[in-house]
Scaffold this motif. Structure first.
Motif, PDB file in Angstrom:
ATOM      1  N   LEU A  49       0.833  -1.204   0.000  1.00 16.70           N
ATOM      2  CA  LEU A  49       0.000   0.000   0.000  1.00 16.70           C
ATOM      3  C   LEU A  49       0.867   1.252   0.000  1.00 16.70           C
ATOM      4  O   LEU A  49       0.585   2.206  -0.743  1.00 16.70           O
ATOM      5  CB  LEU A  49      -0.909  -0.002   1.235  1.00 16.70           C
ATOM      6  N   ALA A  50       1.917   1.252   0.809  1.00 18.23           N
ATOM      7  CA  ALA A  50       2.822   2.399   0.848  1.00 18.23           C
ATOM      8  C   ALA A  50       3.485   2.616  -0.518  1.00 18.23           C
ATOM      9  O   ALA A  50       3.623   3.754  -0.980  1.00 18.23           O
ATOM     10  CB  ALA A  50       3.877   2.200   1.931  1.00 18.23           C
ATOM     11  N   THR A  51       3.868   1.518  -1.158  1.00 17.10           N
ATOM     12  CA  THR A  51       4.494   1.614  -2.480  1.00 17.10           C
ATOM     13  C   THR A  51       3.538   2.212  -3.496  1.00 17.10           C
ATOM     14  O   THR A  51       3.916   3.072  -4.313  1.00 17.10           O
ATOM     15  CB  THR A  51       4.948   0.222  -2.962  1.00 17.10           C
ATOM     16  N   LEU A  52       2.278   1.785  -3.451  1.00 14.87           N
ATOM     17  CA  LEU A  52       1.262   2.323  -4.351  1.00 14.87           C
ATOM     18  C   LEU A  52       1.106   3.825  -4.158  1.00 14.87           C
ATOM     19  O   LEU A  52       1.046   4.597  -5.129  1.00 14.87           O
ATOM     20  CB  LEU A  52      -0.079   1.618  -4.106  1.00 14.87           C
ATOM     21  N   VAL A  55       3.901   5.876  -5.660  1.00 15.01           N
ATOM     22  CA  VAL A  55       3.700   6.062  -7.102  1.00 15.01           C
ATOM     23  C   VAL A  55       2.682   7.171  -7.352  1.00 15.01           C
ATOM     24  O   VAL A  55       2.883   8.037  -8.218  1.00 15.01           O
ATOM     25  CB  VAL A  55       3.244   4.746  -7.762  1.00 15.01           C
ATOM     26  N   LEU A  56       1.580   7.168  -6.584  1.00 17.84           N
ATOM     27  CA  LEU A  56       0.556   8.201  -6.742  1.00 17.84           C
ATOM     28  C   LEU A  56       1.124   9.586  -6.444  1.00 17.84           C
ATOM     29  O   LEU A  56       0.839  10.558  -7.159  1.00 17.84           O
ATOM     30  CB  LEU A  56      -0.623   7.910  -5.810  1.00 17.84           C
ATOM     31  N   PHE A  57       1.936   9.685  -5.395  1.00 21.66           N
ATOM     32  CA  PHE A  57       2.526  10.969  -5.045  1.00 21.66           C
ATOM     33  C   PHE A  57       3.456  11.451  -6.154  1.00 21.66           C
ATOM     34  O   PHE A  57       3.449  12.645  -6.508  1.00 21.66           O
ATOM     35  CB  PHE A  57       3.291  10.865  -3.729  1.00 21.66           C
ATOM     36  N   ALA A  58       4.262  10.528  -6.680  1.00 24.91           N
ATOM     37  CA  ALA A  58       5.185  10.898  -7.756  1.00 24.91           C
ATOM     38  C   ALA A  58       4.424  11.403  -8.981  1.00 24.91           C
ATOM     39  O   ALA A  58       4.828  12.397  -9.614  1.00 24.91           O
ATOM     40  CB  ALA A  58       6.058   9.702  -8.121  1.00 24.91           C
ATOM     41  N   GLU A  59       3.323  10.745  -9.319  1.00 23.25           N
ATOM     42  CA  GLU A  59       2.511  11.169 -10.455  1.00 23.25           C
ATOM     43  C   GLU A  59       1.904  12.548 -10.216  1.00 23.25           C
ATOM     44  O   GLU A  59       1.913  13.411 -11.098  1.00 23.25           O
ATOM     45  CB  GLU A  59       1.399  10.147 -10.721  1.00 23.25           C
ATOM     46  N   ASP A 103      -2.314  20.541  -3.278  1.00 22.67           N
ATOM     47  CA  ASP A 103      -1.433  20.508  -2.102  1.00 22.67           C
ATOM     48  C   ASP A 103      -2.019  19.619  -1.019  1.00 22.67           C
ATOM     49  O   ASP A 103      -1.304  18.849  -0.362  1.00 22.67           O
ATOM     50  CB  ASP A 103      -1.260  21.921  -1.517  1.00 22.67           C
ATOM     51  N   VAL A 104      -3.317  19.756  -0.818  1.00 24.75           N
ATOM     52  CA  VAL A 104      -4.009  18.985   0.221  1.00 24.75           C
ATOM     53  C   VAL A 104      -3.993  17.498  -0.114  1.00 24.75           C
ATOM     54  O   VAL A 104      -3.695  16.656   0.748  1.00 24.75           O
ATOM     55  CB  VAL A 104      -5.459  19.482   0.378  1.00 24.75           C
ATOM     56  N   ILE A 105      -4.290  17.172  -1.370  1.00 24.17           N
ATOM     57  CA  ILE A 105      -4.266  15.761  -1.784  1.00 24.17           C
ATOM     58  C   ILE A 105      -2.862  15.189  -1.617  1.00 24.17           C
ATOM     59  O   ILE A 105      -2.686  14.065  -1.122  1.00 24.17           O
ATOM     60  CB  ILE A 105      -4.728  15.622  -3.249  1.00 24.17           C
ATOM     61  N   ALA A 106      -1.856  15.963  -1.997  1.00 26.78           N
ATOM     62  CA  ALA A 106      -0.471  15.506  -1.851  1.00 26.78           C
ATOM     63  C   ALA A 106      -0.127  15.289  -0.381  1.00 26.78           C
ATOM     64  O   ALA A 106       0.579  14.335  -0.033  1.00 26.78           O
ATOM     65  CB  ALA A 106       0.481  16.534  -2.468  1.00 26.78           C
ATOM     66  N   GLY A 107      -0.640  16.160   0.486  1.00 24.50           N
ATOM     67  CA  GLY A 107      -0.400  15.999   1.915  1.00 24.50           C
ATOM     68  C   GLY A 107      -1.013  14.715   2.449  1.00 24.50           C
ATOM     69  O   GLY A 107      -0.393  14.010   3.261  1.00 24.50           O
ATOM     70  N   ILE A 154      -1.633  11.988   0.687  1.00 20.36           N
ATOM     71  CA  ILE A 154      -0.905  10.845   0.135  1.00 20.36           C
ATOM     72  C   ILE A 154       0.427  10.646   0.862  1.00 20.36           C
ATOM     73  O   ILE A 154       0.761   9.532   1.276  1.00 20.36           O
ATOM     74  CB  ILE A 154      -0.657  11.035  -1.375  1.00 20.36           C
ATOM     75  N   ALA A 155       1.182  11.737   1.025  1.00 27.96           N
ATOM     76  CA  ALA A 155       2.473  11.640   1.710  1.00 27.96           C
ATOM     77  C   ALA A 155       2.288  11.209   3.164  1.00 27.96           C
ATOM     78  O   ALA A 155       3.068  10.409   3.694  1.00 27.96           O
ATOM     79  CB  ALA A 155       3.202  12.979   1.642  1.00 27.96           C
ATOM     80  N   GLY A 156       1.244  11.738   3.798  1.00 32.21           N
ATOM     81  CA  GLY A 156       0.964  11.353   5.177  1.00 32.21           C
ATOM     82  C   GLY A 156       0.626   9.879   5.305  1.00 32.21           C
ATOM     83  O   GLY A 156       1.051   9.206   6.255  1.00 32.21           O
ATOM     84  N   THR A 157      -0.134   9.372   4.351  1.00 30.17           N
ATOM     85  CA  THR A 157      -0.491   7.952   4.354  1.00 30.17           C
ATOM     86  C   THR A 157       0.748   7.082   4.209  1.00 30.17           C
ATOM     87  O   THR A 157       0.901   6.066   4.900  1.00 30.17           O
ATOM     88  CB  THR A 157      -1.480   7.639   3.212  1.00 30.17           C
ATOM     89  N   ILE A 158       1.654   7.479   3.315  1.00 33.32           N
ATOM     90  CA  ILE A 158       2.889   6.715   3.116  1.00 33.32           C
ATOM     91  C   ILE A 158       3.676   6.617   4.414  1.00 33.32           C
ATOM     92  O   ILE A 158       4.065   5.523   4.846  1.00 33.32           O
ATOM     93  CB  ILE A 158       3.762   7.373   2.026  1.00 33.32           C
ATOM     94  N   TRP A 159       3.899   7.762   5.047  1.00 32.68           N
ATOM     95  CA  TRP A 159       4.725   7.784   6.255  1.00 32.68           C
ATOM     96  C   TRP A 159       4.039   7.058   7.413  1.00 32.68           C
ATOM     97  O   TRP A 159       4.686   6.327   8.163  1.00 32.68           O
ATOM     98  CB  TRP A 159       5.044   9.220   6.637  1.00 32.68           C
ATOM     99  N   LEU A 160       2.738   7.253   7.544  1.00 34.39           N
ATOM    100  CA  LEU A 160       2.002   6.594   8.626  1.00 34.39           C
ATOM    101  C   LEU A 160       2.021   5.084   8.461  1.00 34.39           C
ATOM    102  O   LEU A 160       2.271   4.348   9.426  1.00 34.39           O
ATOM    103  CB  LEU A 160       0.565   7.102   8.675  1.00 34.39           C
ATOM    104  N   VAL A 161       1.747   4.613   7.265  1.00 32.93           N
ATOM    105  CA  VAL A 161       1.722   3.166   7.008  1.00 32.93           C
ATOM    106  C   VAL A 161       3.089   2.550   7.276  1.00 32.93           C
ATOM    107  O   VAL A 161       3.196   1.499   7.928  1.00 32.93           O
ATOM    108  CB  VAL A 161       1.272   2.875   5.563  1.00 32.93           C
TER     109      VAL A 161
END
Length: 244
Positions: free
Chosen positions: A21-24, A27-31, A193-197, A199-206
């Motif tokens: 999930l974090a990897t996915l 990828v979403l954040f990079a896009e 910006d909010v969506i990116a926040g 996504i990035a927050g989900t990555i770090w939390l997971v």
């Protein structure tokens, strides 16, 4: 296969799912970041801002100002003191304390690094609502998702009553979304910006929770993780070989 091995194998698969999930989301954040840099989100941002501005009113201004403070640094720091006290003093969970600091503190540092890396200017500067510095990703959105997401994890992990778990998940999830909306409404961030926040927050939390679960699992399970996974997958492997 004994019950302990099954549970351990299942836990290992859950951890792998978390990493997946974090990897996915990476990828979403990079896009999203790539589209932001190429100015491909301008229309999306402009339309979303117009829609949110359409609900503007005096009482809405006040409500959004209050909501945005619930995701501010000073407010989350105050709440963090209480969370650390519960984890460290009441629950005596040293690993919980450590990974809470990793999640929240590390998330704050990551936000600063990402903001300076992308260096996107804000829609407007307003110090009264903590709208200074760079814009991408939204620090309020990222910080609130990590902090309140960790609270959701703690409530679920500590085996609270079902209605408490559901109320916490729904209530804090709505709050996280509203904090992001408040940043757009108050002109502090673009919607992207909010969506990116988030996504990035989900990555770090997971990743933080996966690491925490891995350590706690290692300590409480008598079955080595790799051995447990091998025992769980062995029957599946043999069945596939037999069919071939």
């Amino acid at each position: 296969m004994d019950r302990e091995t099954k549970l351990s194998g299942f836990a290992f698969i859950v951890l792998l799912a978390g990493i997946g999930l974090a990897t996915l989301f990476i990828v979403l954040f990079a896009e999203l970041a790539d589209e932001m840099l190429d100015q491909e989100l301008a229309v999306f941002d402009a339309v979303t801002i117009r829609l949110i501005e359409a609900i503007g009113s005096g009482w809405m201004d006040t409500a959004m100002f209050i909501i945005t403070e619930l995701g501010s640094v000073w407010f989350l720091v105050m709440l963090s003191i209480g969370v650390l006290w519960i984890l460290g003093v009441k629950m005596r969970d040293k690993w919980g304390v450590l990974f809470y600091l990793v999640a929240v503190g590390g998330g704050s540092l990551l936000t600063v690094l990402l903001k300076h890396f992308f260096s996107r200017e804000r829609p407007s500067i307003n110090e009264t609502i903590d709208a200074v510095g760079y814009s991408f990703p939204s620090g309020h959105s990222m910080g609130s998702l990590i902090f309140y997401g960790f609270l959701i994890y703690l409530v679920i992990r500590t085996g609270q009553k079902p209605w408490v778990r559901w109320a916490t998940v729904i209530g804090l999830s709505v709050l996280i979304v509203l904090i992001g909306v408040s940043r757009i409404y108050l002109g502090a961030h673009f919607p992207s910006d909010v969506i990116a926040g988030y996504i990035a927050g989900t990555i770090w939390l997971v990743l933080s929770l996966v690491a925490l679960e891995w350590i706690q699992w290692q300590q409480r399970s008598p079955v080595p993780p790799v051995a447990a996974l091998r025992k769980v997958l062995a029957p599946v492997y043999r069945a596939l070989i037999d069919k071939l």
